[in-house]
Structure formats: structure tokens, C-alpha cells
Scaffold this active site. Sequence first.
Site, PDB file in Angstrom:
ATOM      1  N   ALA A  56      19.585  -8.865   1.829  1.00  0.00           N
ATOM      2  CA  ALA A  56      18.579  -8.228   1.029  1.00  0.00           C
ATOM      3  C   ALA A  56      17.605  -9.257   0.347  1.00  0.00           C
ATOM      4  CB  ALA A  56      19.426  -7.779  -0.190  1.00  0.00           C
ATOM      5  N   ARG A  88      14.568  -0.204   4.482  1.00  0.00           N
ATOM      6  CA  ARG A  88      15.910  -0.394   4.405  1.00  0.00           C
ATOM      7  C   ARG A  88      16.140   0.229   2.903  1.00  0.00           C
ATOM      8  NH1 ARG A  88      19.080  -4.154   7.090  1.00  0.00           N
ATOM      9  NH2 ARG A  88      21.025  -2.711   6.411  1.00  0.00           N
ATOM     10  N   ASP A 222      24.142  -6.937  -1.558  1.00  0.00           N
ATOM     11  CA  ASP A 222      22.780  -6.341  -1.376  1.00  0.00           C
ATOM     12  C   ASP A 222      22.336  -5.745  -2.791  1.00  0.00           C
ATOM     13  OD1 ASP A 222      24.195  -6.267   1.387  1.00  0.00           O
ATOM     14  OD2 ASP A 222      22.065  -5.827   1.828  1.00  0.00           O
ATOM     15  N   ASN A 232      27.625  -3.770  -0.788  1.00  0.00           N
ATOM     16  CA  ASN A 232      27.495  -4.737   0.030  1.00  0.00           C
ATOM     17  C   ASN A 232      27.904  -4.046   1.514  1.00  0.00           C
ATOM     18  OD1 ASN A 232      26.925  -7.683   0.663  1.00  0.00           O
ATOM     19  ND2 ASN A 232      29.230  -7.837   0.957  1.00  0.00           N
TER      20      ASN A 232
END
Lengths: 316, 316
Positions: A56, A88, A222, A232
Amino acid sequence: MGRRNLEATDIVRYEEDGPRVVLLDQRRLPDEEVELECRSVAEVVVAIRELAIRGAPAIGVAAAYALALAAACGDDLDEAAELLAASRPTAVNLAWALEQMRDDPTPGHARALHEEEVERCHAMAAHAAELFGPGTRALTHCNAGGLATGGYGSALGALRTAWERGALERVWVDETRPLLQGARLTAWELEAAGIPHAVIADSAAGSLMAAGDVDCVVTGADRIAANGDTANKIGTYSLSVLAAHHRIPLYVVAIDLRTPTGAEIPIEERAAEELTTRFAAWNPAFDVTPADLIAAIVTEHGVHRAPYVQSLAALV
Amino acid sequence: MGRRNLEATDIVRYEEDGPRVVLLDQRRLPDEEVELECRSVAEVVVAIRELAIRGAPAIGVAAAYALALAAACGDDLDEAAELLAASRPTAVNLAWALEQMRDDPTPGHARALHEEEVERCHAMAAHAAELFGPGTRALTHCNAGGLATGGYGSALGALRTAWERGALERVWVDETRPLLQGARLTAWELEAAGIPHAVIADSAAGSLMAAGDVDCVVTGADRIAANGDTANKIGTYSLSVLAAHHRIPLYVVAIDLRTPTGAEIPIEERAAEELTTRFAAWNPAFDVTPADLIAAIVTEHGVHRAPYVQSLAALV
């Protein structure tokens, strides 16, 4: 590029000459160290979507440079930001970095954001390393290293600092299917840092814990919601349940706090072909670990404990 | 070989003409259906060690045929049995099948043992299918199918029977790293049987359970101790902890009972290269699931519940 001195600018940087965003192609690691040159926002979007750059914070930095590239190319900045933000869905750092860049879409500003990200890693690592007693055997999942943050790393930064302080004995590395970020990237970074490590199948973590060979689990994130729920890499939730069963602490080293709870975090589902080209498959990229299975969340401001709504509130 | 009609003799058989042990090379599945012809005990040992045939019951059957081959070749039967028994340390079926064969090392006797194994699967499957309510969504790990037992399958036999009775909605298939027996073999068998299925990364099982998409976990076993402790493919223990956390039953479909507790079961550690050729790795083939995390053990005699020392005692 020297393996032992991986700098922030080796991972992702902006070159005025071109202009272009240059990044280390993480899909080719550890076999080859190849740079990818992106001369348009569309090329950066493809690089992010296809995981040439991932993690991230690193994605956020790449997006910041991409917006500077868009400005230099005279692109419509709204369109560019929209394309980048959609590349994303789970990595909110994208949207955040783009928002930060809008008033000053220059390479200098993107570099400042990049430097801040790396400084944040060093601060998080210094706090997290306090959690490591002597001889700690840590288990980590996916890659929360310099490759994921644009330099030094969050969870792996914590392991690095603990190692320098003499508190770390070894690291167990979940290989992290389907894309093997652990076996390819984390093992590569640990090797470069000279930290003893061994790769395991993700499904062997429970066995290791039962044998008493794991003292803590350390991951990045993330997304972290304001209540401590953490998104995550897929498999982090399974680890959190296993760690709780074996009374092993799970530490999350990262910051985000832009969502109230984990239920609001969108989970990207990626192509089945990443798992198998032959049969039907279900391939979520992330999972959400509920706050009550996390022993501590470490940000650049310190070590936060449950109840996270309170302990994290000051940061929002 | 017809995919829809995989017979016991397609998986492993003895041919007097040669003589030879012929087996379906499971390393080549699902891409190719190739038979491997073993004309000596040493060739069968290599086939077992390199997983051309795997699954404790199927290995036992192959070893029985190999002992008939040894007798036909005029080999020293003690030496042959010792070589075969050492090929996979966790699969005690090997030793058991060899012991059964010593008094009558003929192809006919080996075939009788093979047929008994398949009949046992049908009996176990009929009992296990009783545990499935309508619309069951089951999760399985590794391959406990016909390929693993020499025909029909244990856990997969149970899923097959449940499907025929209309009680099964779908199967989630753990891909089962590092050798992908789930993604390669179980998915292949489920496809052949026409049972809806999807492959997942092993680490996604927790997420699926948290989402409420798994009603039970069903596995085979390589070893079951008299107290119910069960050795099975690495990752089964992690699944058992996850299942307990989500109050989902774990059913083990198999029989063994030749060891008092799981602590006495040797766990084979395989080459690190199966996981990664680049970094250090730890690669155990199996783990032990303690009896208290198993909702039921199903043998050909019925469904056994805790306390297993008592419920299984009659079988020893």
C-alpha cells in the site's frame, strides 16, 4: 544495484529527463533486478495492477510520482487520479497520496511524500522493536519490507531494527500464496540484511506455533480501520486465529485509519488464473483481521493497545 | 483411460506379464495421464518417494504389489520390505501391508488387499455421508480421493456419496502447498465426478469460514493414533484450529490406530527445494491434529466421537 544497499530511489523514483517514473519490477525478483520505465499514467496503472510495484505505501508513492508525470505531460489531473485510484481497490494510500498531490503536482512534492513515508517506517520500526525480547523468533506474512513501502519497510523495518538491537534470533517467512511475496521478496530482503530466515508453506505456520518455535507474528497492513480492524494480505486473518489459539501476540506495524470498521474495507478479488489455470478458483487478495485478535498496532506515534477506538483516536 | 470412470486398476495394478507394477503417475496430473511401469522393488521405492503414487492407503497397496513383484523376481523379501517401509516414514500402511503380505506374497493376495481397501472406502463414505445436512459446503485439504486410496477415496469418497445423496452443495479445495495435491488431484477428481468446486489458497480458508461459507471440513489421514490424534498433510492442524474458532466441525475419514498418541508419529521432513530453490526453507510433509479439535473420526465401522480412546478402542 547493490543488494545490500537497496535505497528508496531504487524501489521507485521520478526522472525529469523523459519524464518518467522508474520502478524496480518486483515481479522479476528475486531472479532478476530489472527496472521498469513508465512514461505515462496508463503505464503506471498497469504496473500497479500487475504488481510490478505493490504494498500500500509503495503504491501511494508511485501514484504521487504518476500524478507529477500527468502534470508534466499536460494530462487531465482528475482523469489521471481516477485511473490511479481504481488500480487496486483495497490500497487507500492511493487515494490519499493523490489527494495530497492535487495542490502541488510536482516531482519535488512527490519526493517529499516518499521521504515522509520512509521516515514513518523508521519511526514505526523503532517503536515496534521495543516489543521484541531477546532471542525473538518472529513469523511474518507477505512482504511489508522496503519494497512494499518505498524504503526500509514497516513490519520488516521492525524486524531489521530488532536485529540491529540484538533482539531477533530468526524470521519464519510465510511463502504467501498465490504470488509468493514472502518466498520471493521478504526472503530476498532478509538475505540482503543478513537476518537468519527460513521460508515455510503458509499452512505450516500452525505446526510451528504448536511446536513452540514462534514468539510473535509481525505483519504490515494495507488498511487499518479506526476500531483496529486490519486488512492485509490474504492469510493474515488465519494467522491471527492461530496466534490467538497459541497465545502468541500478533503485531501490526502500519497506519491508515480512514475507515470506521473493517466491514467497510473493500476486498479486491483477483483473477482465478493466479491460483490455477485449469479449474475454478476463488482468489481474494486480502482479508480482514478483527481488532480483538491483534495484540498491538504500531504506528509512527507509538505502540497502541486495545481498545483501539480510544488508543488510535488521537491519530485521526 | 476414461476420466469419468477411474477404476482402482487405473491407479495401481500388478501385471504378471513382465512382471511389473503399473501406476498412474500422479506427478503428471492433471495435465497428462501417463502410466509408470516399475519392474523392480527399487523402482517402486522411487515412485513412492517421489510421489508418483501417494496417499497412505495407495502407498500400502503399491507396497503389497511390490512385495509380490519381489517374490516373482526371487528377491530377498526382508530386504525388499525394509526398503519399501523406509520410503515414506509417516505412512504406516506401508509396514502394515508388507506384514500382511509376508505369508502369501502373491499377486492374488495383493489384489485382495487392494479390493479390501476400496471396500473400506465405500463403507467409510456411507457412514461419513450421514454427517452431511442438505446444502453442505465442505472444505477439504490435500487429496484423500481414489488416487490416495487406490480407488473411491476416503474424505473424497464421503463427498462423493454425499453428492449422490443430494446433501452436498459444493467443495472448497485447499490447493495444498507445496505440491498442490488439492489444486492438481482433488480438483481433477471432483471435476470427473461432476461435483461443483473451487480451488483456494490454503491461507484463504480462514476468510471463507469467517464469511460463513464453510459448513464442515473433511480430510483423510495418514495416521490416526488410538487416542484420536491424527497426522495428515501439513496444514490440517491449522485448519483444525480455524474450524474450532469458527465452530465448524472437522471430520477425519480414515483408519489406522497403530500408535498410542500423536506424539509417537514420525513426521517426514521433505526437501526444502519443494518450496524454494533460492532460500532456506522448512518443509514438513505432515502435522498432527490433536483429538480435541476433531468433531468425529469416521472409519468403516461407523462414526466415532470423543473420547476417542473409548470410542476407537473396540477397533484395535
